[in-house]
Design a protein around this motif. Structure first.
Motif, PDB file in Angstrom:
ATOM      1  N   CYS A 107      -1.369   2.463   4.825  1.00  0.00           N
ATOM      2  CA  CYS A 107       0.048   3.009   3.905  1.00  0.00           C
ATOM      3  C   CYS A 107       1.110   2.234   4.620  1.00  0.00           C
ATOM      4  O   CYS A 107       1.655   2.379   5.678  1.00  0.00           O
ATOM      5  CB  CYS A 107       0.157   4.308   3.777  1.00  0.00           C
ATOM      6  N   LEU A 147     -11.466   8.614  -0.282  1.00  0.00           N
ATOM      7  CA  LEU A 147     -10.510   8.466   0.763  1.00  0.00           C
ATOM      8  C   LEU A 147     -10.659   8.487   2.048  1.00  0.00           C
ATOM      9  O   LEU A 147     -10.480   7.625   3.056  1.00  0.00           O
ATOM     10  CB  LEU A 147      -9.193   9.068   0.210  1.00  0.00           C
ATOM     11  N   TRP A 172      -4.489   7.449   6.240  1.00  0.00           N
ATOM     12  CA  TRP A 172      -4.593   6.325   5.365  1.00  0.00           C
ATOM     13  C   TRP A 172      -3.646   5.249   6.065  1.00  0.00           C
ATOM     14  O   TRP A 172      -2.503   5.157   5.751  1.00  0.00           O
ATOM     15  CB  TRP A 172      -4.417   6.250   3.807  1.00  0.00           C
ATOM     16  N   LYS A 209       0.841  -1.228  -0.150  1.00  0.00           N
ATOM     17  CA  LYS A 209      -0.234   0.127   0.000  1.00  0.00           C
ATOM     18  C   LYS A 209       0.807   1.264   0.148  1.00  0.00           C
ATOM     19  O   LYS A 209       1.854   1.390   0.908  1.00  0.00           O
ATOM     20  CB  LYS A 209      -1.060   0.066   1.192  1.00  0.00           C
TER      21      LYS A 209
END
Length: 642
Positions: A352, A325, A349, A253
């Motif tokens: 990640c 997102l 996020w 990711k």
């Protein structure tokens, strides 16, 4: 290329556990200082600064006579971090309940008449919480008298956006509010390098703030899942788009930041760069009309990947993907985010694993914010990685100076990040052989203890800031590849920078700060090993008993040594020669302070080799000693003539 930095953590879970009020470790530490009128919280991304503010703000509303809270964030998307939150269910005495009408982080111009009017209306009515951008706060304050902020808490999120620069209205505004009202201020930053080259506030203003620091090591060491963090560089020649697939692993990711359009690495056609990257990964199958998600079928195995394009200029299209997102909470919702100026601070996020950035970022603040995107704790990863793709200098290229500077600054930035991410030690003076160090302490013979509150404050709160200034200084960069004697770096160059940054310090105070900066840099860059009940540190190629270290020994160590050794192994001999030739051409000039340190070493050299140092030697230090002899002869000639 191997990582320059590899830090391992103990997964204690401590930074995520909560007390009886629902506060995490960092929030509890900040809450201890809830009575301070001016509070500066320095804490890494994802440590819970938003909720810390809720706890502090509510206590000021309920218990301290504060009537209103204004929360200012740098961009609208971050406003969602301060949404209504039920804190009572975790044991706190009140809930955070802002009125939606006074959340001004909505679409539309931040300086619009409607937002400014809403701000003014809030200041006149009985509402208690307002959330807006830094820009809206600035525009509204242009139309208000500072005394209106009496009994108001102003909270500035991402405080490093403020600076003492005359062009920065937010810095001015804060100074005026502090001088002319009874307002309380809470400033929060996820960066340790506030304002980079320009200070956030003038020293006399900053001294008024109570500082709460929660460091990166405490945060990452206290995670549940993340076990290690790597920082590395990949050097390329030609176009970065031809090298990107060497380093972009689409199984991880990833947030990929393409270069700024004004940088040397950019092709100047940012949309074409995004298209090229997508085509290199696979075949674009479709772009979802509702969400903006791009579906790419990977060349290697046909796997379908979900990609977000945040380089898109069309506001409507970009809002679609940003909203998607914001709501993404499943690991399969996204695989790769391609961004330029977005997805840095305040962007969350957690999945990640890899922050991949093309081109040197001139701001250390920006680097730490980008790294922070990958250091969220999440059950899908045990390792987080930051990689910087940097153009290699080429002797034939007109941009050789820029390339060399970018490369050296990138290396020193990673050196600094290693120190920020490493365990913190307390350094004390060793009085005698019976003076044993406590856990977390290192005792050093000859080390000067801080003699004033000012020095203590610098060492406790500003050490990383100061090291950032030192490591990014042009003169220091030229000293990096070992062509300047370590004692000259430590005893001449570093104190000069300290004097400029803190002109109010006395000579003795400068020396105290200097010693602690050098000790902290050398120890954190050294490798520490334990054998039985003894600890040894690797310095200048050999292990030394850590209990027998003297400040004089540390002053003989080049704080850049490790970075340059790694650089030497990571680039070809040809590229290394380009770097050294460039530094040679822009060499720092000799002065008497440096000559004074080198003269005893020259005498030692002559005694050992029975000859003078050679100006044509391949050893940069021998060459520098030869230059010192020329300098001293020239000075003697000038003196005789006069």
């Amino acid at each position: 290329m191997p990582n320059l930095v590899d830090v391992k953590y103990n997964q204690t879970g401590k930074s995520k556990s909560t007390n009886q009020y629902g506060m995490r470790e960092m929030q509890e530490r900040a809450f201890e200082y809830r009575d301070a009128q001016y509070l500066l919280i320095k804490s890494p991304p994802a440590s819970g600064k938003s909720r810390a503010l809720m706890f502090l703000g509510l206590d000021k509303l309920v218990n301290q006579g504060i009537k209103k809270i204004i929360v200012a964030v740098p961009e609208r998307s971050i406003g969602s971090s301060f949404a209504p939150t039920n804190l009572k269910k975790f044991g706190f005495f009140a809930n955070w309940q802002p009125n939606d009408n006074y959340n001004l982080c909505t679409p539309g111009n931040d300086g619009s008449k409607s937002k400014v009017q809403a701000f003014k209306k809030f200041m006149e009515n009985g509402e208690q919480i307002l959330i807006c951008t830094h820009a809206t706060l600035r525009f509204a304050c242009d139309e208000l008298n500072e005394t209106i902020f009496n009994n108001t808490l102003i909270a500035i999120d991402e405080f490093h956006h403020v600076s003492a620069d005359a062009e920065n209205r937010l810095g001015d505004l804060l100074r005026e509010v502090m001088c002319k009202s009874t307002a309380h201020i809470i400033a929060m930053t996820g960066s340790y390098f506030r304002g980079d080259s320009i200070p956030v506030l003038r020293p006399e203003d900053e001294e008024k703030f109570t500082k709460v620091t929660y460091n990166y090591y405490e945060q990452l060491n206290g995670y549940e899942f993340l076990k290690s963090l790597g920082i590395g560089y990949h050097f390329y020649q030609g176009k970065y788009t031809d090298a990107i697939m060497e380093i972009l692993d689409t199984d991880k990711k990833t947030i990929l930041h393409i270069p700024n359009v004004n940088s040397g690495e950019s092709t100047k056609k940012k949309h074409d760069e995004v298209d090229y990257i997508l085509d290199a990964i696979g075949e674009v199958i479709k772009q979802d009309k509702e969400t903006g998600v791009i579906h790419v079928k990977r060349h290697s195995d046909g796997k379908m990947l979900k990609v977000a394009d945040l380089v898109e200029d069309n506001q409507k299209e970009r809002d679609k993907i940003v909203n998607y997102l914001r709501q993404a909470n499943d690991i399969n919702d996204m695989d790769l985010i391609i961004a330029l100026g977005m997805a840095k601070e305040g962007f969350d996020w957690p999945f990640c694993e890899h922050a991949l950035t093309v081109g040197y970022r001139g701001s250390l603040t920006e680097i730490i914010q980008i790294i922070g995107r990958a250091t969220r704790d999440s059950n899908n990863k045990t390792h987080a990685q930051f990689t910087n793709l940097i153009a290699q200098p080429d002797a034939e290229d007109d941009l050789v100076k820029l390339s060399v500077n970018n490369m050296l600054k990138a290396i020193t930035a990673s050196l600094l990040m290693e120190q920020v991410l490493a365990p913190n030690w307390k350094f004390k003076t060793k009085i005698d052989e019976f003076d044993k160090a406590k856990p977390g302490e290192i005792k050093i013979r000859g080390l000067k203890e801080p003699s004033s509150k000012r020095v203590k404050d610098i060492l406790e709160s500003d050490l990383n800031d100061l090291k950032a200034t030192i490591l990014q200084d042009d003169t220091m960069l030229k000293a990096m590849p070992g062509n300047v004697d370590p004692e000259v770096i430590n005893k001449v160059l570093i104190p000069k920078i300290i004097k400029v940054k803190y002109p109010d310090l006395s000579e003795d105070e400068v020396e105290e700060v200097r010693q602690h900066v050098v000790v902290d840099s050398v120890i954190k860059n050294g490798e520490i090993k334990e054998t039985g009940d003894k600890r040894f540190i690797r310095m200048a190629g050999s292990f030394v008993d850590i209990d027998d270290i003297h400040i004089d020994l540390i002053d003989r160590i080049n704080p850049f040594q490790k970075a340059f050794e790694i650089l030497s192994k990571s680039v070809t001999t040809k590229v290394l020669k380009v770097i050294q030739d460039h530094i040679e051409a822009t060499r720092i000039k000799m002065d008497f302070e440096e000559a004074k340190i080198l003269w005893p070493k020259i005498q030692e050299f002559i005694k050992m080799y029975n000859r003078e140092p050679n100006l044509k030697s391949n050893d940069p230090l021998e060459k520098r000693m030869a230059e010192c002899i020329i300098y001293l002869k020239e000075e003697k000639r000038k003196r005789n003539n006069s």
